[in-house]
Design an enzyme around this catalytic site. Sequence first.
Site, PDB file in Angstrom:
ATOM      1  N   ARG A  31       0.864  -1.185   0.000  1.00 27.21           N
ATOM      2  CA  ARG A  31       0.000   0.000   0.000  1.00 27.21           C
ATOM      3  C   ARG A  31       0.901   1.235   0.000  1.00 27.21           C
ATOM      4  NH1 ARG A  31      -3.467  -2.806  -1.588  1.00 27.21           N
ATOM      5  NH2 ARG A  31      -5.534  -3.177  -0.694  1.00 27.21           N
TER       6      ARG A  31
ATOM      7  N   GLU B   7      -2.749   7.880  -4.601  1.00 29.04           N
ATOM      8  CA  GLU B   7      -2.966   6.918  -5.672  1.00 29.04           C
ATOM      9  C   GLU B   7      -4.281   7.268  -6.363  1.00 29.04           C
ATOM     10  OE1 GLU B   7      -1.784   2.853  -4.810  1.00 29.04           O
ATOM     11  OE2 GLU B   7      -3.550   2.164  -5.905  1.00 29.04           O
TER      12      GLU B   7
ATOM     13  N   HIS C 116      -0.776  -0.048  -9.837  1.00 31.13           N
ATOM     14  CA  HIS C 116      -1.411  -1.007  -8.909  1.00 31.13           C
ATOM     15  C   HIS C 116      -1.939  -2.237  -9.667  1.00 31.13           C
ATOM     16  CE1 HIS C 116      -3.485  -1.162  -4.705  1.00 31.13           C
ATOM     17  NE2 HIS C 116      -3.180  -2.383  -5.134  1.00 31.13           N
TER      18      HIS C 116
HETATM   19  C1  DGY Z   1      -5.471  -6.190  -2.875  1.00 30.72           C
HETATM   20  O1  DGY Z   1      -6.175  -7.183  -3.162  1.00 30.72           O
HETATM   21  O2  DGY Z   1      -5.460  -5.707  -1.753  1.00 30.72           O
HETATM   22  C2  DGY Z   1      -4.602  -5.648  -3.965  1.00 30.72           C
HETATM   23  O3  DGY Z   1      -3.991  -4.476  -3.604  1.00 30.72           O
HETATM   24  C3  DGY Z   1      -5.357  -5.482  -5.254  1.00 30.72           C
HETATM   25  O4  DGY Z   1      -5.626  -6.725  -5.738  1.00 30.72           O
END
Ligand code: DGY
Length: 329
Positions: free
Chosen positions: A238, A267, A286
Site C-alpha cells: 500500500r 494513488e 497497482h
Molecule cells: C489487494 O487485493 O489488496 C490488492 O492491492 C489489489 O488486488
Amino acid sequence: MNQRSQVYVTRLIPEAGLAMIRDRCDARLWEHELPPPKEVILEQVSDCEGLLCLLSDDVDGEVMDAGDLRVISQFAVGVDNIDLEAATQRGIPVGHTPGVLTDATADLTFALIMAAARRIPEAVDKVRSDEWRTWEPRGLLGADVWRATLGIVGLGRIGTAVARRARGFQMEILYNDPERSMEVEEELDATYRSLEALLELADFVTIHTPLVDETRHLIDRAALRRMKPTAVLVNAARGEIVDTEALLEALEKGWIARAALDVTDPEPLPADHPLVGMEHCIVVPHIGSATTTARTRMAEMAAENLLAGLVGQTLPYCANPQVYEAGTR
Ligand code: DGY
C-alpha cells in the site's frame, strides 16, 4: 433469500463474479471507469442489503448507516479502505479475497525487482527514442539480482511467496515481521532481522505488510537513510506505508539507488509528479493482482462472500471474524 436482495456493486468486476450475483440478486452496478463519488454510494446503499466494493471506495460508518447492509464484500485482500471496527460494531461481516492473488502479486514484485535492477524501462525508452546506436560497454549498467540480499518487510502470504521466488535466484533472504516464522526460516533459509538491520543490509527491500496505523509511513526519512546507497526499494503493498516526500528526497539525494512502486500515495500518482518523471523510479498502476486467473477468482470469492452474507451464513473469507464472536450476527 426468499425474495431477491438488492445489492450495489461499485465497479465492473470480472463476469464470473457478476454472473453469480445477478443469478441470485437484483444488482445495481456503477459502470464508469472512475470510482463512484461518496454521495452516490450513500444514495445507492440506502435500499441495499449488500455492498460489493473496491479498494478505492471509502467505506466508513456513514456508508454503513446509510442503509441496512447485511454484508460488505471487498474485491481485494486489503481492506484498509473499510472501517472494520465500525462494521464489527454494527454487526456487518466484511468479506475479502485472500490467497488467490498471492502468486500474481509475488510475480509482479519480482518483475519490479528485475526491472529496477536491470533498468528495463530506461532500456526500452532508449530503443523507442531511437538512441540505440551500438553495443555499449558502459551503457545501462545495472545491479545483480542473483545472490543479492533481499529484505522482506512483512512475511505474510505474499512476502513468503516472494521469498520462495528469491530462493531460485539464490538470494540471501532477510525478513522482518511482528511474528517470527520458524517454518519459513527453515523452509526458505530466511533470517529474521530487526527492521533497522534489514534496511542496512539489504540490496533490495520489498514491502508486504498490510496498511494499519503501525505501518503508515513505516518507511520514512529515517528508514530510507539507513538503506544502502545502492539499494532498491520495492512497494507492492500500500502506498501510504512509504512516506512519498521522504522517498523523493532519498532518490534525489542518492540515499538509495532506485525505487519500483506498484502502489503510491496519493494513488493514482499524477503524471506530472516528480517520482513519475525520475529515471531511477519505476511506477506502475497497482497491477499486482492483474492476471486473468487472479482477478476471475477474486470476483468469484467476492460474490461467494456477498451471497453468503445476504442469507446470514458465515462468510467463507471474512476480514472481521470478530463480528461472529461478538454475537451480533
Ligand atoms: C489487494 O487485493 O489488496 C490488492 O492491492 C489489489 O488486488
